[in-house]
Design an enzyme around this catalytic site. Sequence first.
Site, mmCIF file in Angstrom:
data_model
loop_
_atom_site.group_PDB
_atom_site.id
_atom_site.type_symbol
_atom_site.label_atom_id
_atom_site.label_comp_id
_atom_site.label_asym_id
_atom_site.label_seq_id
_atom_site.Cartn_x
_atom_site.Cartn_y
_atom_site.Cartn_z
ATOM 1 N N LYS A 106 -0.513 10.606 -21.715
ATOM 2 C CA LYS A 106 -0.092 9.562 -22.657
ATOM 3 C C LYS A 106 0.801 10.199 -23.720
ATOM 4 C CE LYS A 106 -2.368 5.993 -25.538
ATOM 5 N NZ LYS A 106 -3.676 5.431 -25.904
ATOM 6 N N SER A 140 -4.110 0.488 -25.174
ATOM 7 C CA SER A 140 -2.791 1.036 -25.395
ATOM 8 C C SER A 140 -2.323 2.013 -24.319
ATOM 9 C CB SER A 140 -2.744 1.724 -26.753
ATOM 10 O OG SER A 140 -3.637 2.822 -26.790
ATOM 11 N N SER A 151 -8.810 1.653 -25.369
ATOM 12 C CA SER A 151 -7.493 1.917 -24.779
ATOM 13 C C SER A 151 -7.468 2.688 -23.478
ATOM 14 C CB SER A 151 -6.603 2.624 -25.785
ATOM 15 O OG SER A 151 -6.068 1.672 -26.654
HETATM 16 N N1 GLN Z 1 -6.797 -2.608 -28.583
HETATM 17 C C1 GLN Z 1 -7.324 -1.693 -29.552
HETATM 18 C C2 GLN Z 1 -6.423 -1.629 -30.753
HETATM 19 O O1 GLN Z 1 -5.405 -2.218 -30.720
HETATM 20 C C3 GLN Z 1 -7.561 -0.382 -28.922
HETATM 21 C C4 GLN Z 1 -6.710 0.740 -29.336
HETATM 22 C C5 GLN Z 1 -7.106 2.065 -28.799
HETATM 23 O O2 GLN Z 1 -8.176 2.237 -28.219
HETATM 24 N N2 GLN Z 1 -6.252 3.044 -29.037
HETATM 25 O O3 GLN Z 1 -6.736 -1.016 -31.714
#
Ligand code: GLN
Length: 473
Positions: free
Chosen positions: A80, A155, A179
């Site tokens: 990532k 994400s 994420s």
């Molecule tokens: N959807 C969550 C957010 O927007 C998860 C983000 C993550 O785990 N990095 O914060």
Amino acid sequence: MGELKKNYTTLKQIQTDLNNQLTTCESLVLGYLDNISKNKHLNAFNEVFEEDSIQRAVKIDKKIRSKKAGVLAGLIVGIKDNICYKGRRAEASSNILKDFVSSYSATVVDRLLSEDAIIIGRLNCDEFAMGSGNENSSYGPVQNPIKTNYVPGGSSGGSAASVKANLCHLALGSDTGGSIRQPAAFCGVVGLKPTYGLVSRYGLIAYASSFDQIGPIGKSFEDIELITHVISGKDNFDTTCIGKKMSIKKNINQTKKTFAIIEDAVNFVGLDHEISKEFDRFVSTLKKNGHKIEYVKLPLLEYLVPTYYILTTAEASSNLSRYDGVKYGFQRSCEEIDSLITKTRTEGFGPEVKRRILLGNFVLSQGYYEAYYKKAQRVRTLIKNQTEEILSRHDYILLPTTPNKPFKIGDTASPIKRYYEDVFTVQANLSGHPALSFPLGQTKDGFFASAQIIGKYFSEPELIQIAKNISEY
Ligand code: GLN
């Protein structure tokens, strides 16, 4: 360029072919590069390390021939874009880090490389890992390989999409509130958020430091286990990384387990009916196989999402204050330092990141600190205690990974609606427990309904084995 001769499910299959001289690391890399170029439309990669991975492959092929290769020889992995790799750009899909080159590698990267994995590129994600659809990226949205007009989740959307489309064998993502698990669920693959403190965060571009964990997204439980083993364990560069190296257990006690199902989660009004149906079917097969199911209450369920967003935005507002146009990446030059900072941040950050910085500053500001930040910290402790209490009476907590199936790219929903996509995933981040998401079955439109199991702290060896076992029912 070559073509991948096979679609491998496990690294073991790759290594068997390598040992029998049916393939080489070089031809594997060429095969994945070919897949990447044929699937450019998915927009899963922010950058492909083409030359670099071919060169490494040639070296590792030599090591294989002389029987000196590491345990990950043959593994082609994507990372990532918020994980640093020395000498390469790391941008967290943000304009404010445009062309920023990392001067060091994350501990996870060093550990992968020392076992002879090949890193093929950096993967698209939501900007600074904030989002649920991979649409908040300076590189544009990623397409879901199952249906390309749908999001792959976020994400770590690029990570899940690239594994599903076989652009790399495995990928690393990061999970602050879901994420890893949510995109794994949206793309029908397996994803693990390790216990907070099992895997070093050194070299991970921070979003919310007391929540962030790096973990793998893959096609098989076996690979998830091996990679977690390799990347886990104490690190002097991250004082919160206290867990021992995760062991690989061969003979896990497979006696019948008790699974706690959170009543309010399965009765959640927003739960998609197909996911609910698949989940119920899975629960009945668990029962048929002799496992015990108990419905429990988590009285704080409705506070999970607000608590998560208050605390993570507070941490993000502090973590992201370092991007001032002076120290990193992009700069909008101006005569006055104040205007330089303002202009750089105004142009460098995308709208969702700005929203969260504002929210974070608000909840930390004098006058609101007690009412929001401090209160949310207290609620976090209660959530942690309630989760621990459930896990002291049951082996695992079982719940759907997501309330919904993937949504369409460009679908406009209010931020609050989007935030509620995280309703089932944030609990494990608030409490720090490990959580593993895996597909249960396909829905009519070709997507997958997934479940996640949450286990006790540092119980990953059992958690992975049990998930593997029950997912085969
Ligand atoms: N959807 C969550 C957010 O927007 C998860 C983000 C993550 O785990 N990095 O914060």
